[in-house]
Scaffold this active site. Structure first.
Site, PDB file in Angstrom:
ATOM      1  N   ALA A  27       0.814  -1.227   0.000  1.00 37.73           N
ATOM      2  CA  ALA A  27       0.000   0.000   0.000  1.00 37.73           C
ATOM      3  C   ALA A  27       0.840   1.268   0.000  1.00 37.73           C
ATOM      4  CB  ALA A  27      -0.928  -0.007   1.211  1.00 37.73           C
ATOM      5  N   THR A  29       2.468   2.451  -2.531  1.00 41.94           N
ATOM      6  CA  THR A  29       2.494   3.097  -3.844  1.00 41.94           C
ATOM      7  C   THR A  29       1.365   2.528  -4.724  1.00 41.94           C
ATOM      8  OG1 THR A  29       3.953   3.635  -5.720  1.00 41.94           O
ATOM      9  CG2 THR A  29       4.127   1.417  -4.841  1.00 41.94           C
ATOM     10  N   GLY A  30       1.222   3.126  -5.907  1.00 39.48           N
ATOM     11  CA  GLY A  30       0.344   2.579  -6.942  1.00 39.48           C
ATOM     12  C   GLY A  30      -1.103   2.373  -6.512  1.00 39.48           C
ATOM     13  N   TYR A 180       4.795 -14.072 -14.540  1.00 39.64           N
ATOM     14  CA  TYR A 180       3.818 -13.134 -13.967  1.00 39.64           C
ATOM     15  C   TYR A 180       2.397 -13.613 -14.278  1.00 39.64           C
ATOM     16  CZ  TYR A 180       1.090  -8.855 -13.314  1.00 39.64           C
ATOM     17  OH  TYR A 180       0.145  -7.934 -12.919  1.00 39.64           O
TER      18      TYR A 180
HETATM   19  N1  NDP Z   1      -0.436  -1.599 -13.019  1.00 46.20           N
HETATM   20  C1  NDP Z   1      -1.115  -2.392 -13.826  1.00 46.20           C
HETATM   21  O1  NDP Z   1      -1.309  -2.082 -15.025  1.00 46.20           O
HETATM   22  C2  NDP Z   1      -1.696  -3.663 -13.331  1.00 46.20           C
HETATM   23  C3  NDP Z   1      -1.550  -4.076 -12.018  1.00 46.20           C
HETATM   24  N2  NDP Z   1      -2.081  -5.287 -11.611  1.00 46.20           N
HETATM   25  C4  NDP Z   1      -1.895  -5.758 -10.243  1.00 46.20           C
HETATM   26  O2  NDP Z   1      -2.207  -4.733  -9.324  1.00 46.20           O
HETATM   27  C5  NDP Z   1      -1.467  -4.914  -8.127  1.00 46.20           C
HETATM   28  C6  NDP Z   1      -0.842  -3.605  -7.697  1.00 46.20           C
HETATM   29  O3  NDP Z   1       0.083  -3.226  -8.677  1.00 46.20           O
HETATM   30  P1  NDP Z   1       0.571  -1.747  -8.967  1.00 46.20           P
HETATM   31  O4  NDP Z   1       0.053  -0.797  -7.977  1.00 46.20           O
HETATM   32  O5  NDP Z   1       0.334  -1.506 -10.396  1.00 46.20           O
HETATM   33  O6  NDP Z   1       2.159  -1.961  -8.788  1.00 46.20           O
HETATM   34  P2  NDP Z   1       3.290  -1.188  -7.954  1.00 46.20           P
HETATM   35  O7  NDP Z   1       4.558  -1.818  -8.404  1.00 46.20           O
HETATM   36  O8  NDP Z   1       3.116   0.272  -8.093  1.00 46.20           O
HETATM   37  O9  NDP Z   1       2.968  -1.603  -6.456  1.00 46.20           O
HETATM   38  C7  NDP Z   1       3.216  -2.907  -6.023  1.00 46.20           C
HETATM   39  C8  NDP Z   1       3.290  -2.935  -4.521  1.00 46.20           C
HETATM   40  O10 NDP Z   1       3.624  -4.271  -4.130  1.00 46.20           O
HETATM   41  C9  NDP Z   1       4.692  -4.195  -3.200  1.00 46.20           C
HETATM   42  N3  NDP Z   1       5.492  -5.402  -3.154  1.00 46.20           N
HETATM   43  C10 NDP Z   1       6.253  -5.956  -4.112  1.00 46.20           C
HETATM   44  N4  NDP Z   1       6.893  -7.022  -3.634  1.00 46.20           N
HETATM   45  C11 NDP Z   1       6.536  -7.153  -2.340  1.00 46.20           C
HETATM   46  C12 NDP Z   1       6.894  -8.046  -1.300  1.00 46.20           C
HETATM   47  N5  NDP Z   1       7.789  -9.002  -1.475  1.00 46.20           N
HETATM   48  N6  NDP Z   1       6.319  -7.896  -0.091  1.00 46.20           N
HETATM   49  C13 NDP Z   1       5.432  -6.903   0.125  1.00 46.20           C
HETATM   50  N7  NDP Z   1       5.079  -6.010  -0.801  1.00 46.20           N
HETATM   51  C14 NDP Z   1       5.633  -6.144  -2.025  1.00 46.20           C
HETATM   52  C15 NDP Z   1       5.507  -2.998  -3.663  1.00 46.20           C
HETATM   53  O11 NDP Z   1       6.404  -2.565  -2.651  1.00 46.20           O
HETATM   54  P3  NDP Z   1       7.717  -1.699  -3.009  1.00 46.20           P
HETATM   55  O12 NDP Z   1       7.253  -0.324  -3.347  1.00 46.20           O
HETATM   56  O13 NDP Z   1       8.531  -1.765  -1.755  1.00 46.20           O
HETATM   57  O14 NDP Z   1       8.368  -2.383  -4.162  1.00 46.20           O
HETATM   58  C16 NDP Z   1       4.398  -2.036  -3.951  1.00 46.20           C
HETATM   59  O15 NDP Z   1       3.946  -1.470  -2.762  1.00 46.20           O
HETATM   60  C17 NDP Z   1      -0.429  -6.017  -8.412  1.00 46.20           C
HETATM   61  O16 NDP Z   1      -0.879  -7.222  -7.830  1.00 46.20           O
HETATM   62  C18 NDP Z   1      -0.448  -6.124  -9.925  1.00 46.20           C
HETATM   63  O17 NDP Z   1      -0.133  -7.418 -10.370  1.00 46.20           O
HETATM   64  C19 NDP Z   1      -2.788  -6.071 -12.486  1.00 46.20           C
HETATM   65  C20 NDP Z   1      -2.979  -5.690 -13.780  1.00 46.20           C
HETATM   66  C21 NDP Z   1      -2.444  -4.471 -14.314  1.00 46.20           C
HETATM   67  C1  RET Z   2      -2.179  -3.504 -26.917  1.00 45.58           C
HETATM   68  C2  RET Z   2      -1.857  -2.103 -26.435  1.00 45.58           C
HETATM   69  C3  RET Z   2      -1.854  -1.760 -25.119  1.00 45.58           C
HETATM   70  C4  RET Z   2      -2.331  -2.755 -24.173  1.00 45.58           C
HETATM   71  C5  RET Z   2      -1.643  -3.218 -23.170  1.00 45.58           C
HETATM   72  C6  RET Z   2      -2.166  -4.158 -22.245  1.00 45.58           C
HETATM   73  C7  RET Z   2      -3.434  -4.864 -22.500  1.00 45.58           C
HETATM   74  C8  RET Z   2      -1.490  -4.339 -21.137  1.00 45.58           C
HETATM   75  C9  RET Z   2      -1.854  -5.172 -20.073  1.00 45.58           C
HETATM   76  C10 RET Z   2      -1.091  -5.133 -19.035  1.00 45.58           C
HETATM   77  C11 RET Z   2      -1.301  -5.867 -17.869  1.00 45.58           C
HETATM   78  C12 RET Z   2      -2.397  -6.807 -17.800  1.00 45.58           C
HETATM   79  C13 RET Z   2      -0.435  -5.622 -16.859  1.00 45.58           C
HETATM   80  C14 RET Z   2      -0.438  -6.119 -15.553  1.00 45.58           C
HETATM   81  O1  RET Z   2      -0.974  -7.092 -15.143  1.00 45.58           O
HETATM   82  C15 RET Z   2      -1.470  -0.388 -24.639  1.00 45.58           C
HETATM   83  C16 RET Z   2      -0.194  -0.403 -23.830  1.00 45.58           C
HETATM   84  C17 RET Z   2      -2.603   0.163 -23.762  1.00 45.58           C
HETATM   85  C18 RET Z   2      -1.219   0.570 -25.761  1.00 45.58           C
HETATM   86  C19 RET Z   2      -1.905   0.254 -26.983  1.00 45.58           C
HETATM   87  C20 RET Z   2      -1.506  -1.105 -27.466  1.00 45.58           C
END
Ligand code: NDP
Ligand code: RET
Length: 297
Positions: A27, A29-30, A180
């Protein structure tokens, strides 16, 4: 405007959470930070479970300042180390009487081949096994606090995932991006099997694809970072990315959909493997075996 149009799905729930307790993993980031912020805004006591406590404290201060909620706490949780997971759970259970929301949000993507402290491949170890153990350790508290919910962050990428039981740790062959996807498929199978086992307990569980979201998730892939920048207009903000997790955590009347997968705040399609109950049960048993847990919990 275009991005807003494309990033469908807003959690419109007005539910307030005074007296409710939530844990959000990853929690600092992100998507996790935005999820925690929204829960804090609604008055919950929110635990930021972070591997880096300093980063967690910065996020907690930001959330406290933005929401006026001082009940935002940081606790150390490294999902790549079962000792850390057990220590986190032990301290939490000693500290809190209730747990209403567990948001299994933390995740890693496309790491070069590496292993957790317990020798698990990093993606399956952190994204699946770490959260599997954490959920196991907190489940009694969730049951005692029912109605309660568990939200597991998966991904659209699960469609490319397969559970290779003979190569779960990627030792025979390894692709960082597929590893992944496999782990995100595991999140969906875990959600389904957990929901089946939790029927009638008052604890429900959901898996989520948050959308394609600007975050630090792309840190291991310069191509992904470049793509995200090039197509920035199509990529959600973390706040937009948090909406489906919040929808699953908060929407009233979602109980009958326990075990389902959501994207853009609506039911979403799951791959053929993700719907396979036999694979879900086998993965459950193998996960228990790897973690030294009893199969029935
Ligand atoms: N962003 C996207 O487009 C997508 C994201 N998701 C999923 O959403 C979720 C959140 O991702 P998102 O916010 O994008 O990613 P971020 O990388 O921004 O955040 C991930 C978080 O997970 C933490 N983390 C990583 N490894 C560990 C560990 N070993 N123990 C505890 N915490 C850990 C990170 O900590 P630290 O900052 O210390 O590294 C960070 O706080 C993930 O499960 C991801 O798979 C799914 C699809 C698409
Ligand atoms: C095809 C395509 C895209 C789609 C990317 C996708 C579908 C990414 C999915 C990422 C995931 C699922 C990440 C983490 O789990 C973009 C970059 C939007 C740009 C336009 C071309």
């Amino acid at each position: 405007k275009i991005r807003k149009m494309l990033s469908n799905g807003v959690c419109t729930s007005n539910v307030q959470l005074p007296g409710k307790v939530a844990i959000v993993t990853g929690a600092n980031t992100g998507i996790g930070k935005e999820t925690a912020k929204d829960l804090a805004q609604r008055g919950a006591r929110v635990y930021l479970a972070c591997r880096d406590v300093d980063k967690g404290e910065l996020a907690a201060r930001e959330i406290q300042a933005a929401t006026g909620n001082s009940q935002v706490f940081v606790r150390k949780l490294d999902l790549a180390d079962t000792k850390s997971i057990r220590a986190f759970a032990k301290d939490f259970l000693a500290e809190e009487k209730h747990l209403h929301l567990l948001i299994n949000n933390a995740g890693v993507m496309m790491c070069p081949y590496s292993k957790t402290a317990d020798g698990f491949e990093m993606h399956i170890g952190v994204n699946h096994l770490g959260h599997f153990l954490l959920t196991h350790l907190l489940l009694e508290k969730l049951k005692e606090s029912a109605p309660s919910r568990i939200v597991n962050l998966s991904s659209l990428g699960h469609h490319l995932g397969r559970i290779h039981f003979h190569n779960l740790q990627g030792e025979k062959f390894y692709s960082a991006s597929l590893a992944y996807c496999h782990s995100k498929l595991a999140n969906i199978l875990f959600t389904k099997e957990l929901a089946r086992r939790l029927k009638g307990s008052g604890v429900t569980t959901y898996s989520v694809h948050p959308g394609t979201v600007h975050s630090e998730l792309t840190r291991h892939s310069s191509i992904m970072r470049w793509l995200w920048q090039l197509f920035f207009i199509f990529i959600k903000t973390p706040q937009e990315g948090a909406q489906t997790s919040l929808y699953c955590a908060l929407t009233e009347g979602l109980e009958s959909l326990s075990g389902s997968h959501f994207s853009d705040c609506q039911l979403a399609w799951v791959s053929y493997q993700g719907r396979n109950e036999i694979i879900a049960r086998r993965l459950w048993n193998v996960s228990c075996d790897l973690l030294g847990l009893p199969v029935d919990w």
